[in-house]
Design an enzyme around this catalytic site. Sequence first.
Site, short mmCIF file in Angstrom:
data_model
loop_
_atom_site.label_atom_id
_atom_site.label_comp_id
_atom_site.label_asym_id
_atom_site.label_seq_id
_atom_site.Cartn_x
_atom_site.Cartn_y
_atom_site.Cartn_z
N SER A 132 0.79 -1.11 0.08
CA SER A 132 0.15 0.03 0.10
C SER A 132 0.91 1.40 0.16
O SER A 132 0.67 2.09 -0.62
CB SER A 132 -0.92 0.09 1.21
OG SER A 132 -1.87 -0.83 1.17
N GLY A 349 -27.70 -24.54 -0.39
CA GLY A 349 -26.48 -25.76 -0.16
C GLY A 349 -25.87 -25.81 -1.59
O GLY A 349 -24.69 -25.89 -1.25
N GLU A 372 -4.52 -3.65 -7.15
CA GLU A 372 -4.49 -2.24 -7.63
C GLU A 372 -5.00 -1.00 -6.60
O GLU A 372 -5.72 -0.09 -6.93
CB GLU A 372 -5.37 -1.95 -9.03
CG GLU A 372 -4.66 -2.74 -9.95
CD GLU A 372 -4.98 -2.61 -11.31
OE1 GLU A 372 -5.15 -1.52 -11.66
OE2 GLU A 372 -4.91 -3.56 -12.09
N1 CAA Z 1 -1.71 10.83 -10.77
C1 CAA Z 1 -0.48 11.67 -10.82
N2 CAA Z 1 0.33 12.02 -9.79
C2 CAA Z 1 0.09 11.48 -8.60
C3 CAA Z 1 -1.24 10.66 -8.58
C4 CAA Z 1 -2.04 10.45 -9.38
N3 CAA Z 1 -3.22 9.82 -9.44
N4 CAA Z 1 -1.44 10.54 -7.11
C5 CAA Z 1 -0.16 11.02 -6.67
N5 CAA Z 1 0.49 11.59 -7.41
C6 CAA Z 1 1.58 12.68 -7.21
C7 CAA Z 1 1.66 13.60 -6.14
O1 CAA Z 1 0.81 14.56 -6.69
C8 CAA Z 1 2.88 13.96 -5.47
O2 CAA Z 1 3.65 14.79 -6.52
P1 CAA Z 1 4.37 15.65 -5.91
O3 CAA Z 1 5.63 14.87 -4.94
O4 CAA Z 1 4.92 16.59 -6.79
O5 CAA Z 1 3.76 16.56 -4.86
C9 CAA Z 1 3.36 12.38 -5.74
O6 CAA Z 1 2.82 11.70 -6.54
C10 CAA Z 1 3.44 11.79 -4.17
O7 CAA Z 1 2.18 11.45 -4.08
P2 CAA Z 1 1.38 11.29 -2.72
O8 CAA Z 1 2.32 12.11 -1.40
O9 CAA Z 1 -0.02 11.42 -2.33
O10 CAA Z 1 1.97 9.84 -2.24
P3 CAA Z 1 2.08 8.73 -1.00
O11 CAA Z 1 3.21 8.23 -0.86
O12 CAA Z 1 1.22 9.52 0.17
O13 CAA Z 1 1.04 7.31 -1.76
C11 CAA Z 1 -0.83 6.30 -2.17
C12 CAA Z 1 -0.24 7.60 -2.19
C13 CAA Z 1 -2.38 6.63 -2.65
C14 CAA Z 1 -1.22 5.64 -0.75
C15 CAA Z 1 -0.07 5.30 -3.08
O14 CAA Z 1 0.96 5.10 -2.55
C16 CAA Z 1 -1.03 4.29 -3.63
O15 CAA Z 1 -1.73 4.38 -4.38
N6 CAA Z 1 -0.84 2.89 -2.93
C17 CAA Z 1 -1.41 1.73 -3.30
C18 CAA Z 1 -0.51 1.02 -4.52
C19 CAA Z 1 -1.18 0.14 -5.48
O16 CAA Z 1 -2.54 0.61 -5.52
N7 CAA Z 1 -0.56 -1.02 -5.57
C20 CAA Z 1 -1.32 -1.88 -6.65
C21 CAA Z 1 -0.09 -2.52 -7.40
S1 CAA Z 1 -0.59 -2.91 -9.00
C22 CAA Z 1 -1.45 -4.32 -8.84
O17 CAA Z 1 -2.15 -4.71 -7.96
C23 CAA Z 1 -1.57 -5.03 -10.35
C24 CAA Z 1 -1.97 -6.36 -10.31
O18 CAA Z 1 -1.70 -7.27 -9.88
C25 CAA Z 1 -3.35 -6.39 -10.80
#
Ligand code: CAA
Length: 388
Positions: A132, A349, A372
């Site tokens: 995450s 069942g 995701e």
């Molecule tokens: N679009 C563009 N830029 C984005 C963005 C988006 N949606 N979300 C964040 N950013 C940018 C921010 O603007 C920020 O930029 P700056 O440093 O320039 O300000 C930077 O990214 C960091 O953003 P945050 O500070 O919000 O990041 P965070 O560390 O707090 O994390 C989070 C945010 C939403 C928790 C993120 O870590 C997240 O989405 N975690 C979940 C991961 C995930 O979904 N993993 C799935 C793996 S893929 C998978 O599952 C495939 C499969 O098998 C099917």
Amino acid sequence: MNFELTEEQRMIRDTAREFAAREIAPKAAELDKSGRWPAEILAKMAELGLMGVAIPQEHGGAGMDAVSYALAMEEISAGCASCGVIMSVNNSLFCDPLYKFGSDDQKKRVLEPVARGQKLGCFGLTEPMSGSDAQTMITSAEKTSGGWVLNGAKNWITNGPHADWILVFAVTERAVPAGAPAGTPPRVKHTAFLVERGTPGFTQNAADHKLGIHAAHSCTVFFENCKVPDANVVGKAGEGFKIAMATLDGGRIGIACQAIGIARAAFETSVAYAKERKSFGVPIAQHQAIQFMLSDMATQVDAARLLAWRAAAMKDKGVRHTMESSIAKLYASEMATRVTHKAIQVHGGYGYSTEFAVERHYRDARITEIYEGTSEIQRIVIAANVLK
Ligand code: CAA
């Protein structure tokens, strides 16, 4: 507000629905039981343009829009959730970012065959100790002359055991800014890379064992002094995290539609069963207890679909849809768990028996609340937007 689908959108929905009913659904139970990779189905999906639905034709795709992709994802997932996620990863997590951020050379060399379905793509963000909180990844890439050297591991990589290419994210900068006061945490920057199967130092473990989506293989992949040329950096060095996040904005629409497809299949099976099965002298569909369950299922599937279509329509308009994708994914995935749970209840069942499809739908639905971005991560994204 226009809820009418275009002729082209209806065409891809109907084509995918007919294909899923004829070629996929009859094999879904066998695929679940055997855990066999559905190679022959994927080859036919490629012929129909389903491996690169929203990629322009000049880059190997079907040239349709994100709403068409959402429609096709629901249909394929209603046939088989495993086929749905294989398609989703190839379309949303590999082709889409390459189309958006890739160089002309990458589009020609890598995107084109993957969007045609001649090659397969996967996405490497998650690590054994970083799910995450994706920024905490430890996979790193060090600059050398003409390229980069990658070291680390990525896990739960859907399509990993079969993919020809991985779009992988690695830390490329970890430094305390010059002149910053003592105790300032290092600034971490990430970069996106394309790595081809067979590249020395890039290896894959055997496929993972999972509760559901048995035919959609995932695995852990390793990078050990794996050399990648500069030509395989996607987007700008240091911009990788934003590329990953923007990619997931699209990917979450795909998973929402996978969940909707699973739930719809469980709902339709329940309606058919309720009309046939008798208790107390009448088909159980005549009992209000069953009618209420079916009504709730229909309402929730419909609500989730409208949320997914909204996010897809926003993507087509080119407006930011981060929150709308998270809302759609959160609601659709939790809805799918509830609806498949009720589908088992309608079947009594028999619903608990592996002879009936609803127990598979129940197991397949569960992952949509996790990959995701878990439901908790979607709530974090939504809260960050509503509290802005
Ligand atoms: N679009 C563009 N830029 C984005 C963005 C988006 N949606 N979300 C964040 N950013 C940018 C921010 O603007 C920020 O930029 P700056 O440093 O320039 O300000 C930077 O990214 C960091 O953003 P945050 O500070 O919000 O990041 P965070 O560390 O707090 O994390 C989070 C945010 C939403 C928790 C993120 O870590 C997240 O989405 N975690 C979940 C991961 C995930 O979904 N993993 C799935 C793996 S893929 C998978 O599952 C495939 C499969 O098998 C099917």
